[in-house]
Design a protein around this motif. Structure first.
Motif, PDB file in Angstrom:
ATOM      1  N   ALA A  50       0.868  -1.188   0.000  1.00 51.51           N
ATOM      2  CA  ALA A  50       0.000   0.000   0.000  1.00 51.51           C
ATOM      3  C   ALA A  50       0.897   1.228   0.000  1.00 51.51           C
ATOM      4  CB  ALA A  50      -0.913  -0.004   1.216  1.00 51.51           C
ATOM      5  N   LEU A  51       0.784   2.068  -1.030  1.00 49.49           N
ATOM      6  CA  LEU A  51       1.715   3.187  -1.196  1.00 49.49           C
ATOM      7  C   LEU A  51       1.477   4.304  -0.196  1.00 49.49           C
ATOM      8  CD1 LEU A  51       1.838   3.387  -5.106  1.00 49.49           C
ATOM      9  CD2 LEU A  51       3.297   2.094  -3.550  1.00 49.49           C
ATOM     10  N   ALA A  52       0.230   4.509   0.226  1.00 49.61           N
ATOM     11  CA  ALA A  52      -0.086   5.663   1.074  1.00 49.61           C
ATOM     12  C   ALA A  52      -0.129   5.313   2.556  1.00 49.61           C
ATOM     13  CB  ALA A  52      -1.413   6.281   0.649  1.00 49.61           C
ATOM     14  N   ASP A  53       0.005   4.040   2.905  1.00 47.61           N
ATOM     15  CA  ASP A  53      -0.127   3.600   4.293  1.00 47.61           C
ATOM     16  C   ASP A  53       1.180   2.948   4.716  1.00 47.61           C
ATOM     17  OD1 ASP A  53      -0.862   2.760   6.763  1.00 47.61           O
ATOM     18  OD2 ASP A  53      -2.530   1.484   6.116  1.00 47.61           O
ATOM     19  N   SER A  54       2.014   3.682   5.459  1.00 48.31           N
ATOM     20  CA  SER A  54       3.310   3.158   5.879  1.00 48.31           C
ATOM     21  C   SER A  54       3.163   2.043   6.902  1.00 48.31           C
ATOM     22  CB  SER A  54       4.164   4.294   6.463  1.00 48.31           C
ATOM     23  OG  SER A  54       3.493   4.899   7.567  1.00 48.31           O
ATOM     24  N   ALA A  55       1.999   1.995   7.589  1.00 43.67           N
ATOM     25  CA  ALA A  55       1.780   0.957   8.589  1.00 43.67           C
ATOM     26  C   ALA A  55       1.247  -0.337   7.986  1.00 43.67           C
ATOM     27  CB  ALA A  55       0.806   1.474   9.657  1.00 43.67           C
ATOM     28  N   PHE A  56       0.973  -0.311   6.710  1.00 40.22           N
ATOM     29  CA  PHE A  56       0.408  -1.482   6.041  1.00 40.22           C
ATOM     30  C   PHE A  56       1.487  -2.550   5.852  1.00 40.22           C
ATOM     31  CE2 PHE A  56      -0.540  -3.895   2.180  1.00 40.22           C
ATOM     32  CZ  PHE A  56      -1.844  -4.311   2.424  1.00 40.22           C
ATOM     33  N   ASN A  57       1.221  -3.759   6.391  1.00 40.97           N
ATOM     34  CA  ASN A  57       2.157  -4.861   6.199  1.00 40.97           C
ATOM     35  C   ASN A  57       1.955  -5.467   4.813  1.00 40.97           C
ATOM     36  OD1 ASN A  57       3.283  -4.708   8.817  1.00 40.97           O
ATOM     37  ND2 ASN A  57       1.498  -5.827   9.645  1.00 40.97           N
ATOM     38  N   PRO A  58       3.008  -5.570   4.015  1.00 38.08           N
ATOM     39  CA  PRO A  58       2.834  -6.122   2.667  1.00 38.08           C
ATOM     40  C   PRO A  58       2.201  -7.514   2.715  1.00 38.08           C
ATOM     41  CG  PRO A  58       5.031  -5.203   2.954  1.00 38.08           C
ATOM     42  CD  PRO A  58       4.404  -5.232   4.316  1.00 38.08           C
ATOM     43  N   LYS A  59       1.243  -7.715   1.807  1.00 43.40           N
ATOM     44  CA  LYS A  59       0.621  -9.036   1.680  1.00 43.40           C
ATOM     45  C   LYS A  59       1.458  -9.862   0.710  1.00 43.40           C
ATOM     46  CE  LYS A  59      -4.156  -7.647   2.624  1.00 43.40           C
ATOM     47  NZ  LYS A  59      -4.332  -8.506   3.805  1.00 43.40           N
ATOM     48  N   THR A  60       1.734 -11.111   1.086  1.00 45.59           N
ATOM     49  CA  THR A  60       2.593 -11.969   0.275  1.00 45.59           C
ATOM     50  C   THR A  60       1.868 -13.268  -0.059  1.00 45.59           C
ATOM     51  OG1 THR A  60       4.560 -11.065   1.358  1.00 45.59           O
ATOM     52  CG2 THR A  60       4.823 -13.136   0.155  1.00 45.59           C
TER      53      THR A  60
END
Length: 797
Positions: A50-60
């Motif tokens: 998520a480009l705008a949410d730094s707290a978003f954990n990347p989904k893999t």
């Protein structure tokens, strides 16, 4: 009561949508392939950021069978990265999930070995709902909120510059278009084509393209081109079941399935539709003689019932990137049961009744057609270098049985004088074979391409008509040889074309094409030689287009087209459906030739887009239906090569996105027909204007709830008088449930006014006013369920 139920259902849908709490509904799906063998790539590591949410954990995810699927995503901008040991990584940037675009099917994402390609970053540029560029209008059905619940026929009716003539025939800018599916022509007649479009689900369509100026391979066609591009789907299995019913007595069931692997794609659809149409006809014809006049008044009602089962199977095979094979099997069937009752009254010039009769017509019939098609395409490394071969056939039978019963009455006492009974048995067989070859070769001069083509087509029709009159004493049918015939029609076409295209570095585009055609046909009684004719034509075409950046273009086109008479226009068999207005064909017809001159302007910027065109056409040997009054008071309606005419055309189409949820499209056109002074004075041919106007809108409150509407108005200028229809209306609402797999749609068709057509026909010695009213008011409920294969989903981390 019906209106109340409709209102309640709409209100419940809206309240249900309003009661839903906002939740994440976005999704991103794709297929990961090994580019070297074009096969699914298992075990690829796929990450979504998520480009705008730094707290978003990347989904893999790890791809399984090449398939990846991210569900229940919050709205916003995302970046997708794909990597695999031994392969160069791939990044897809700027994926924007929002209410009006919540699902992204990125299609095939191919990874190349590291030694062949470095890491790649792609900035995703979304397609707008409608694109207009280089003389082509593309309606990206995959971007439409209602595509999953519509069929191809409904989507076409919403297209700009598309209308219907008084007989229901599909027209593009006033002319019958050539229909293509996946760039391959559909060699079907009007009824068979209508069945195909009704059975082709919108969920299986990627986009619909309108080419108002046909490409070189179809430049000799009198109308434009409509190309339906189907979806290839994601790897795996997907299907759809649909059921609909309407208050007009209609019902429709259909099933669509699609299976895709890396090299194979299968699509199939099967369905049955039942429709019922009721209506009335009223006409008043004044016959004018040198010393007197009389009036024929006709009032009739009709009920037409049609059952149309259909089946379509398509198999695409791509063994390598250079070779593509495709096979299609289309079958259509129709069963008809039509009734009509007509009352005739003749009045003299003093409005006194002097002849009266009633007539009952009953028609039963069925038809069946099989249309196989196979195609091959060779594609070199340069996509402009290709060879395409298309072979198709049509085999059809169409038997029908008509019974006419007419009772004559005493005008004074209304007592029955005598009866007349007649029967016609018709058996029609059709065989048609087509072979098309298209070749394109880039030459050494950059931007210069050689284009060539070949067309071989053969039509065979066998029409057997048996007419019987019933003996008044025995009520037994007796064959009348004078009104029966056995006719064969054979037409062969041999055509070759050669052309050049040239694109300059300064956005100029040039096309020059020349097509040579030899047509041979034989028409006559089965046991005789009949009339044999042939004609040769050279049909040139040329286009000059200037692109002003990526948003604006201006083009000038000239082409010459040909329209050949068909079996229905040539067949001299008499139609006795109306004994006072007899219909038959004309075996002496010649083809008509048209010179087209068109100037087109396209502009597409931001929220607005516009397409405008102006044209001039000169048509020689026009084929038109002409009505003439006979000395006995009957009229003959047949086809003739009438005098030439000039046409002046103006059309405009545009759209505007008011907001992310609301879009409007508006289209309209005018064509002015001009005949010679001698034709207007001697034959009463009438100059006139054909016009059409359409408005449609789409309002998407949420991914679950959306509304759409379509309004159309048409007016046609005939050679003997105009035909005008009132406003046609189609309003719809759709709500999706169960993660958008189950859809409920409600449509209101002509809820305010039924369809009416007012037709005026004038000849040198008669004036005919007709009013046709169809009971088109209809409320339709449609249910559909979308299902797919249940692969075990990779775990997200």
């Amino acid at each position: 009561m019906v209106k109340l139920l409709v209102f309640i259902l709409l209100l419940l849908m809206a309240l249900g949508a309003a009661a839903q709490r906002p939740r994440a509904v976005g999704m991103v799906v794709a297929n990961v392939l090994d580019a070297t063998v074009n096969m699914p790539l298992d075990g690829a590591t796929v990450q979504l950021f998520a480009l705008a949410d730094s707290a978003f954990n990347p989904k893999t995810q790890l791809s399984r069978l090449g398939q990846i699927e991210f569900l229940d995503l919050a709205f916003g901008h995302y970046r997708l990265t794909i990597s695999h040991v031994g392969f160069a990584s791939l990044t897809i940037d700027s994926i924007f999930l929002r209410a009006e675009r919540y699902d992204f099917n990125l299609g095939d994402l191919k990874l190349w070995p590291q030694q062949q390609q470095e890491a790649t970053v792609i900035v995703l540029s979304e397609k707008p709902l409608v694109e207009s560029r280089d003389g082509k209008i593309a309606y990206n059905v995959g971007e439409s909120a209602l595509s999953s619940s519509s069929n191809a026929a409904e989507l076409l009716r919403n297209m700009p510059m598309v209308s219907n003539d008084p007989n229901g025939k599909l027209l593009l800018k006033g002319r019958e278009p050539r229909i293509l599916i996946d760039d391959k022509p559909v060699e079907l007649n009007g009824l068979q084509l209508a069945d195909l479009l009704e059975g082709l689900s919108g969920a299986g369509i990627e986009r619909i393209e309108i080419l108002q100026n046909p490409p070189p391979e179809y430049a000799s066609e009198p109308g434009g081109v409509i190309n339906i591009v189907t979806k290839k789907g994601k790897v795996g299995f997907i299907g759809k079941l649909a059921l609909s019913a309407g208050t007009r007595g209609e019902a429709n069931t259909s099933a669509n399935v699609n299976y895709r692997s890396a090299k194979l794609n299968f699509a199939g659809s099967i369905g049955t539709s039942v429709d019922q149409l009721l209506g009335t006809n009223q006409s008043q014809r004044q016959n004018i003689y040198s010393d007197s006049s009389n009036v024929l008044k006709t009032v009739s009602s009709f009920k037409n019932i049609n059952v149309r089962p259909n089946l379509r199977l398509q198999l695409d095979w791509e063994p390598t990137a250079k070779h593509q094979w495709s096979a299609v099997l289309q079958t259509n069937a129709t069963q008809t049961n039509n009734h009509s009752n007509t009352s005739y009254q003749n009045q003299n010039r003093f409005a006194q009744l002097w002849r009266s009769s009633n007539r009952t017509n009953h028609t039963q019939g069925h038809s069946f057609s099989v249309n196989p098609q196979i195609s091959y395409r060779y594609r070199a490394k340069n996509p402009l270098h290709y060879l395409q071969i298309i072979a198709s056939a049509v085999v059809a039978i169409q038997p029908s049985h008509r019974r006419y019963n007419q009772a004559f009455f005493n005008p004074s006492t209304n007592a029955k004088l005598y009866d007349s009974s007649q029967e016609q048995r018709l058996h029609h067989q059709q065989q048609q074979y087509n072979l098309r070859l298209n070749y394109n070769l880039p030459l050494r001069t950059k931007g210069l391409n050689l284009s060539a083509g070949l067309v071989l087509a053969s039509q065979h029709h066998h029409n057997v008509l048996s007419t019987y009159f019933y003996n008044a004493l025995t009520n037994q049918p007796q064959l009348n040889s004078a009104f029966s015939n056995d006719i064969r029609f054979v037409q062969n076409l041999y055509a070759g074309r050669l052309g050049l295209t040239y694109d300059t570095k300064k956005s100029w585009h040039f096309v020059a094409n020349l097509q040579a055609e030899q047509t041979q046909f034989r028409f006559g009684l089965a046991k005789t030689t009949g009339a044999q004719q042939g004609y040769f034509n050279l049909l040139p075409s040329a286009t000059i287009r200037k692109n002003f950046g990526k948003q604006t273009s201006l083009s000038l086109l000239y082409r010459q087209s040909i329209s050949r008479p068909g079996i229905n226009q040539l067949n001299p068999a008499i139609d006795y459906n109306d004994p006072y207005n007899l219909r038959f064909g004309n075996p002496a017809l010649l083809p008509n030739l048209t010179h087209h001159f068109d100037l087109n302007f396209n502009r597409n910027k931001g929220k607005a887009y516009i397409n405008a065109s102006a044209g001039f056409n000169h048509i020689a040997n026009i084929i038109n239906s002409i009505r003439s009054l006979q000395p006995d008071g009957k009229t003959f309606l047949t086809y003739q090569n009438i005098a030439s005419k000039n046409e002046y055309e103006l059309s405009i189409w545009g759209g505007y996105a008011v907001s992310k949820k609301l879009r409007f499209n508006l289209s309209g056109g005018l064509t002015y027909n001009q005949y010679s002074e001698a034709s207007r004075q001697l034959l009463r041919y009438q100059n006139g204007t054909t016009s059409y106007l359409g408005l449609n809108y789409n309002l998407a409150f949420s991914p679950q709830l959306s509304f759409d509407g379509n309004f159309k108005f048409n007016r046609f200028a005939g050679v003997q008088g105009p035909a005008r229809s009132n406003l046609a209306t189609n309003l719809g609402v759709q709500h999706k449930f169960f993660k958008r797999r189950f859809a409920v749609a409600l449509s209101a068709i002509d809820p305010f006014l039924p369809q009416r057509q007012k037709i005026i026909t004038q000849g040198p010695n008669f004036l005919l006013n007709s009013l046709v009213q169809n009971r088109t008011k209809n409320y339709r409920l449609a249910l559909s369920w979308l299902f797919s294969s249940t692969h075990k989903k990779p775990k997200s981390t």
